[in-house]
Scaffold this active site. Structure first.
Site, mmCIF file in Angstrom:
data_model
loop_
_atom_site.group_PDB
_atom_site.id
_atom_site.type_symbol
_atom_site.label_atom_id
_atom_site.label_comp_id
_atom_site.label_asym_id
_atom_site.label_seq_id
_atom_site.Cartn_x
_atom_site.Cartn_y
_atom_site.Cartn_z
ATOM 1 C CG ASP A 1 -1.772 -0.885 0.479
ATOM 2 O OD1 ASP A 1 -2.014 -1.869 -0.171
ATOM 3 O OD2 ASP A 1 -2.728 -1.605 1.489
ATOM 4 C CE1 TYR B 1 -7.262 -3.825 1.018
ATOM 5 C CE2 TYR B 1 -6.101 -2.714 2.566
ATOM 6 C CZ TYR B 1 -5.842 -3.065 1.497
ATOM 7 O OH TYR B 1 -4.176 -3.467 0.831
#
Ligand SMILES: [Cu+2]
Length: 756
Positions: free
Chosen positions: A376, A461
């Site tokens: 990420d 998310y």
């Protein structure tokens, strides 16, 4: 007037009085004791010195952009519109000065280090396309730039390692729609009733099998709210490695368990009736089961916290100060939250604690799912930190701070209210004792902690990042996962890779692993790593030698090399591991801060995997290394798209150096396994999906420092516990009987966004 009328009038009169009182209260008529007290009476002081860690201001970002446009001597396109074959500024962030410079300034009266920026530039319009990192300074009016790429990474950064720009994703979306999907009109119409706009795609990553590859599986979903839960079973492998967009190609197509060379072949086989079809009815625009619309109307308001005398902390610029704590904070564009110079009662405990990366490795029987290993940091944990909603994301009355980023555009982007700070009453005691032996008394302390929070939304998310500061000198870094799961199309042996959560939706198994850098400075910069644990020993009872006693005994060890201080995920780690100072407490023990990890990680990736080294921080639950300026981060944004030749391989940091009485850094991995299940619909909940690390004093003090908290309570049977002078909680009914004055609800989180 009969009795009934009298009663009705009485009720009406009472109701009127009650309504009047309510109106007065809600209009803010309150006892004077509710007024905030000036912070000077609450403890700590601010210092502008912490600006040495401050994120760039929008003005500074603008200065650097203009300087680079003037000075690089090549045409620069705004990254917002840049083609792969253009030059553009990818991002600009602050270049934090070296620790030696900062400590010279903070602790030894040295000069303020010059303020500098890090500018990352894509050079697509060059014979040798590459990414170059510059240090630009001094701010606010830069005059020089220095290429630090080779010094920082040991070589040039090949262009194929660059993170994908929003523009490139847009171009891929256009390619899919106009060049790829358009070649299978019959199939798409008959199976999906596809109208040219009803699909959205989700990227996987990494993008191939070897260095230089840039072929990405894009899974297609129905374009409805919560689309991550609406896979249609069609996935397309797009080769977008060419800098010439017109050379992009479809390399493979997946549909419902079958693979095709391209969509032309899929169309042709469909027309011949050779494609096994699994039609998916399009969900309503709100997504149906994936909708986040509450299924109930609001009733009585949920409990709120408030501060009877106003906040007991203060935020100025990038610094938070409370009675006991102070620290500087910022957000790295890529890695997210970073905190510096964390002090408890004026003493520095931590020089830096920062998020390094968060990865997710997926399993699935669909190609996009099975090849997904998200890193990420490469997508930008910091830049994807958005406005917080008061009362849900943070307490309603928290203090909210804006952040600014310059990424993929020449104009700074403001994310309003994207960090919140608050003091939280956990509603439980930090410690307490009720004495019913020998004498009757009660002593206790409310557990009220200072919290700094941001929430990053990484596609589907959301990660909630907390840094929590307790009254006993402990610090907790906590991460919770929520948001939508991503899913695969359910077919065949799909249930080997997750649970079914919808008609065609497979919630796919995946890991969450997070790495933190913790640069503790306990009682000074130089520390030693010490382990304490317990082992049973068998001894004869001294008073009765024929009997054995199984006696716990302390085991103590100095972990004197990097190898001894690197704990593999499945190895036994001593239960007490602490950074020890060169000084002792009153009782003759080395003053220390202990690292305690709450984690449920499993294997991050087998080391046989050719991309494992890119996330090799995941090998270790804890690794302590000698601090080096050349080892600033455990990961790199360039690892995602070329994990086969990792730009930063953490495993290389561990080279058995001696770590006794040195400046040490702890690299800590925490995380959990996620097997999505029915209750992850529509969203994964934070409950049970949180992990954390604690830094706790271990003989650092002579006594629990929370005994000095003014929140403490003590009374004995002989005292009147309801008297204000004895017990300050007894005053609450008077001093805190006011209504909190809540500011109006506002939300600006949908403004200022440059690209969706
Ligand atoms: Cu998950």
């Amino acid at each position: 007037m009969n009795l009934k009328t009298v009663l009705i009038l009485l009720v009406l009169a009472l109701a009127t009085i009650f309504a009047l009182v309510c109106v007065l209260l809600t209009r803010g008529v309150k006892p004077a004791s509710c007024e905030p007290q000036p912070l000077s009476s609450q403890g700590g002081k601010h210092s502008d010195q912490s600006l040495v860690f401050a994120d760039l201001t929008p003005e500074e970002m603008g200065q650097v952009v203009r300087y680079l446009q003037r000075s690089l001597g090549v045409p620069l396109v705004d990254a917002y519109n840049a083609n792969p074959s253009d030059n553009c500024i990818y991002y600009i962030d602050v270049q934090i000065p070296t620790k030696a410079e900062v400590l010279g300034f903070l602790d030894r009266g040295g000069r303020r280090p010059p303020r500098q920026a890090l500018a990352v530039v894509y050079f697509g319009n060059q014979p040798d396309p590459n990414v170059t990192e510059y240090v630009v300074g001094p701010l606010p009016k830069p005059t020089t730039h220095q290429d630090i790429t080779v010094q920082k990474y040991g070589g040039k950064l090949p262009y194929h390692r660059r993170p994908v720009l929003g523009k490139e994703y847009e171009q891929i979306e256009t390619f899919l729609r106009k060049k790829a999907l358009s070649t299978a009109p019959t199939f798409l119409h008959q199976v999906f009733n596809y109208d040219g706009t009803s699909f959205v795609s989700l990227t996987s990553a990494p993008r191939g099998f070897q260095s230089g590859d840039r072929s990405t599986w894009f899974a297609l979903f129905h374009n409805v709210s919560g689309y991550f839960l609406h896979p249609v079973g069609l996935e397309v492998l797009v080769d977008h490695s060419s800098l010439d967009v017109s050379h992009w190609r479809v390399r493979k197509v997946f549909y419902n368990g079958q693979y095709y060379g391209d969509l032309v072949q899929l169309e042709s086989e469909f027309k011949q009736g050779r494609v096994k079809v699994a039609p998916v009815t399009r969900a309503p625009p709100d997504g149906g089961f994936s909708s986040m619309q509450p299924r109930a109307a609001p009733r009585a308001p949920f409990p709120l916290q408030y501060e009877p005398h106003g906040p007991r902390y203060s935020v100025r610029n990038n610094q938070v100060v409370s009675q006991a704590w102070s620290f500087a904070f910022g957000v790295n564009v890529n890695t997210g939250m970073r905190l510096f110079d964390i002090r408890f009662k004026g003493e520095r405990i931590v020089y830096e604690i920062s998020v390094q990366d968060a990865t997710s490795v997926y399993g699935s029987n669909c190609p996009g799912g099975m090849s997904t290993r998200y890193m990420d940091g490469s997508f930008g944990i910091g830049r994807l930190t958005y406005s917080l909603v008061q009362g849900v994301d943070c307490p309603y009355s928290a203090t909210y701070v804006d952040t600014h980023y310059l990424v993929e555009t020449d104009t700074p982007e403001k994310h309003k209210n994207s960090i919140c700070i608050f003091e939280q009453n956990t509603g439980s005691p930090l410690r307490r004792h009720y004495s019913n032996l020998q004498s009757l008394y009660y002593g206790g302390l409310t557990n009220s902690a200072l919290v700094l929070r941001s929430i990053a939304t990484l596609g589907n998310y959301d990660y909630v990042w907390d840094f929590i500061f307790y009254q006993n000198g402990a610090i907790e870094a906590k991460v919770q996962a929520t948001g939508y799961m991503t899913s695969s199309f359910l077919y065949g042996d799909g249930l080997d890779y997750g649970n079914r959560v919808g008609d065609h939706t497979l919630g796919t198994v995946h890991t969450h692993s997070i790495n933190y850098k913790v640069d503790l400075d306990v009682g000074g910069v130089n520390n030693t790593l010490v382990a304490h644990d317990m082992a049973f020993e068998s001894v004869q009872a001294p008073w009765s030698p024929e009997h054995q006693i199984q006696r716990p005994r302390l085991t103590k060890a100095v972990l004197d090399t990097e190898d001894k201080a690197a704990f593999r995920l499945h190895s036994n780690m001593p239960r007490y591991i602490y950074f020890a100072a060169n000084s002792e407490n009153k009782w003759g023990h080395q003053r220390g801060y202990r690292i305690q990890i709450i984690s449920f990680t499993g294997e991050h990736l087998p080391e046989a995997s050719l991309m494992e080294r890119a996330i090799s921080w995941g090998r270790y639950k804890l690794a302590v290394t000698k601090r080096k300026e050349e080892e600033p981060t455990s990961s790199s944004i360039y690892n995602q798209n070329d994990p086969w030749t990792p730009t930063v391989a953490f495993a290389d940091f561990i080279d058995n150096e001696t770590i006794v009485n040195e400046d040490l850094v702890a690299w800590i991995t925490t995380g959990f396994l996620h097997i999505p299940h029915a209750e992850d619909i529509p969203n994964t909940v934070t409950v049970g999906n949180g992990v954390s690390i604690f830094l706790r004093p271990y003989n650092y003090y002579d006594i629990d420092p929370s005994i000095h908290s003014p929140d403490g309570v003590f009374f004995s049977r002989e005292q009147d516990s309801s008297a204000c002078e004895v017990n300050h909680i007894a005053c609450l009914s008077k001093s805190a009987s006011c209504l909190p004055i809540l500011p109006p609800f506002t939300y600006d989180g949908f403004q200022n966004l440059t690209r969706l």
